[in-house]
Design a protein around this motif. Structure first.
Motif, PDB file in Angstrom:
ATOM      1  N   ASN A  55      18.923 -13.600 -42.471  1.00  0.00           N
ATOM      2  CA  ASN A  55      20.160 -14.194 -42.007  1.00  0.00           C
ATOM      3  C   ASN A  55      20.795 -14.980 -43.144  1.00  0.00           C
ATOM      4  O   ASN A  55      20.168 -15.871 -43.710  1.00  0.00           O
ATOM      5  CB  ASN A  55      19.951 -15.111 -40.807  1.00  0.00           C
ATOM      6  N   ILE A  56      22.026 -14.625 -43.479  1.00  0.00           N
ATOM      7  CA  ILE A  56      22.835 -15.468 -44.353  1.00  0.00           C
ATOM      8  C   ILE A  56      23.533 -16.417 -43.389  1.00  0.00           C
ATOM      9  O   ILE A  56      24.422 -16.019 -42.652  1.00  0.00           O
ATOM     10  CB  ILE A  56      23.833 -14.642 -45.187  1.00  0.00           C
ATOM     11  N   GLU A  57      23.065 -17.664 -43.366  1.00  0.00           N
ATOM     12  CA  GLU A  57      23.500 -18.623 -42.357  1.00  0.00           C
ATOM     13  C   GLU A  57      24.715 -19.447 -42.753  1.00  0.00           C
ATOM     14  O   GLU A  57      25.483 -19.865 -41.890  1.00  0.00           O
ATOM     15  CB  GLU A  57      22.348 -19.582 -42.034  1.00  0.00           C
ATOM     16  N   ALA A  58      24.863 -19.694 -44.051  1.00  0.00           N
ATOM     17  CA  ALA A  58      25.976 -20.522 -44.509  1.00  0.00           C
ATOM     18  C   ALA A  58      26.504 -19.979 -45.827  1.00  0.00           C
ATOM     19  O   ALA A  58      25.741 -19.554 -46.684  1.00  0.00           O
ATOM     20  CB  ALA A  58      25.540 -21.974 -44.670  1.00  0.00           C
ATOM     21  N   VAL A  59      27.827 -20.001 -45.938  1.00  0.00           N
ATOM     22  CA  VAL A  59      28.499 -19.561 -47.159  1.00  0.00           C
ATOM     23  C   VAL A  59      29.554 -20.600 -47.493  1.00  0.00           C
ATOM     24  O   VAL A  59      30.383 -20.942 -46.652  1.00  0.00           O
ATOM     25  CB  VAL A  59      29.163 -18.177 -46.969  1.00  0.00           C
ATOM     26  N   ASP A  60      29.502 -21.125 -48.705  1.00  0.00           N
ATOM     27  CA  ASP A  60      30.473 -22.109 -49.174  1.00  0.00           C
ATOM     28  C   ASP A  60      30.529 -23.329 -48.254  1.00  0.00           C
ATOM     29  O   ASP A  60      31.592 -23.885 -47.992  1.00  0.00           O
ATOM     30  CB  ASP A  60      31.852 -21.450 -49.299  1.00  0.00           C
ATOM     31  N   GLY A  61      29.362 -23.713 -47.732  1.00  0.00           N
ATOM     32  CA  GLY A  61      29.283 -24.883 -46.863  1.00  0.00           C
ATOM     33  C   GLY A  61      29.710 -24.633 -45.424  1.00  0.00           C
ATOM     34  O   GLY A  61      29.689 -25.538 -44.615  1.00  0.00           O
ATOM     35  N   VAL A  62      30.089 -23.393 -45.103  1.00  0.00           N
ATOM     36  CA  VAL A  62      30.522 -23.049 -43.750  1.00  0.00           C
ATOM     37  C   VAL A  62      29.386 -22.324 -43.042  1.00  0.00           C
ATOM     38  O   VAL A  62      28.890 -21.304 -43.540  1.00  0.00           O
ATOM     39  CB  VAL A  62      31.772 -22.135 -43.783  1.00  0.00           C
ATOM     40  N   VAL A  63      28.948 -22.860 -41.898  1.00  0.00           N
ATOM     41  CA  VAL A  63      27.944 -22.170 -41.101  1.00  0.00           C
ATOM     42  C   VAL A  63      28.614 -20.951 -40.483  1.00  0.00           C
ATOM     43  O   VAL A  63      29.644 -21.067 -39.812  1.00  0.00           O
ATOM     44  CB  VAL A  63      27.363 -23.095 -40.009  1.00  0.00           C
ATOM     45  N   VAL A  64      28.025 -19.792 -40.730  1.00  0.00           N
ATOM     46  CA  VAL A  64      28.622 -18.536 -40.268  1.00  0.00           C
ATOM     47  C   VAL A  64      28.404 -18.406 -38.766  1.00  0.00           C
ATOM     48  O   VAL A  64      27.271 -18.427 -38.297  1.00  0.00           O
ATOM     49  CB  VAL A  64      28.014 -17.334 -41.018  1.00  0.00           C
TER      50      VAL A  64
END
Length: 175
Positions: A55-64
């Motif tokens: 799981n990629i859970e967060a990108v650029d500080g944003v929880v997906v």
């Protein structure tokens, strides 16, 4: 003169289309030590094994929260999540965050990561397997060399010489 121009054009096209080497274990280790960089991927021609244990859970500080692409604030961004190899219920020694252009040109870049963050929640979800505990990762990607556009983020690792790819639908938009 025509022949010279044709040869020069051919050499230019060949130089532009030649991918850089794939990130090796040394590249993954350098990336883990803070020397992040994207390296062009070279396809082996062998179809990867698909996995769903990531799981990629967060990108650029944003929880997906869903499958909507994350619009990046800048070209350096952090990707955080976890990955467990389903075959052994443990975290691989190293993984690669794959950044794939969605423009139709087939370009894919790699960013090496070593999962070291403890994730007791992931361990519990995988039956308490000891190897699943340190399955978490968080790494900054420098995408300053990429063109504006949409890029798919997937995770990949090697299992006994076979590439395994885990894709949970994450994407970013670089402006």
């Amino acid at each position: 003169m025509k022949r010279f121009v044709s040869l020069a054009l051919l050499a230019l096209v060949a130089a532009c289309s030649r991918p850089e080497p794939v990130a090796s274990g040394d590249q993954a280790n350098a990336d883990a030590e803070g020397k992040q960089g994207l390296v062009a991927e070279v396809s082996s021609g062998i179809a990867p094994i698909l996995s769903g244990a990531c799981n990629i859970e967060a990108v650029d500080g944003v929880v997906v929260q869903d499958m909507s692409p994350i619009v990046l604030k800048n070209r350096r961004f952090v990707v955080a999540g976890w990955l467990v190899d389903e075959a052994g219920a443990d975290a691989p020694a190293a993984l690669v965050i794959r950044v794939a252009s969605q423009s139709g040109d087939g370009r894919v870049w790699q960013h090496g990561v070593v999962p070291t963050m403890e994730r007791p929640d992931v361990q519990q979800a995988h039956g308490g397997a000891a190897g699943a505990l340190k399955s978490g990762f968080s790494s900054e990607i420098d995408a300053s060399g990429l063109d504006a556009g949409t890029y798919r983020l997937t995770l990949s690792y090697d299992r006994g010489g076979q590439k395994v790819v885990c894709d949970n639908g994450r994407a970013v938009i670089i402006k």
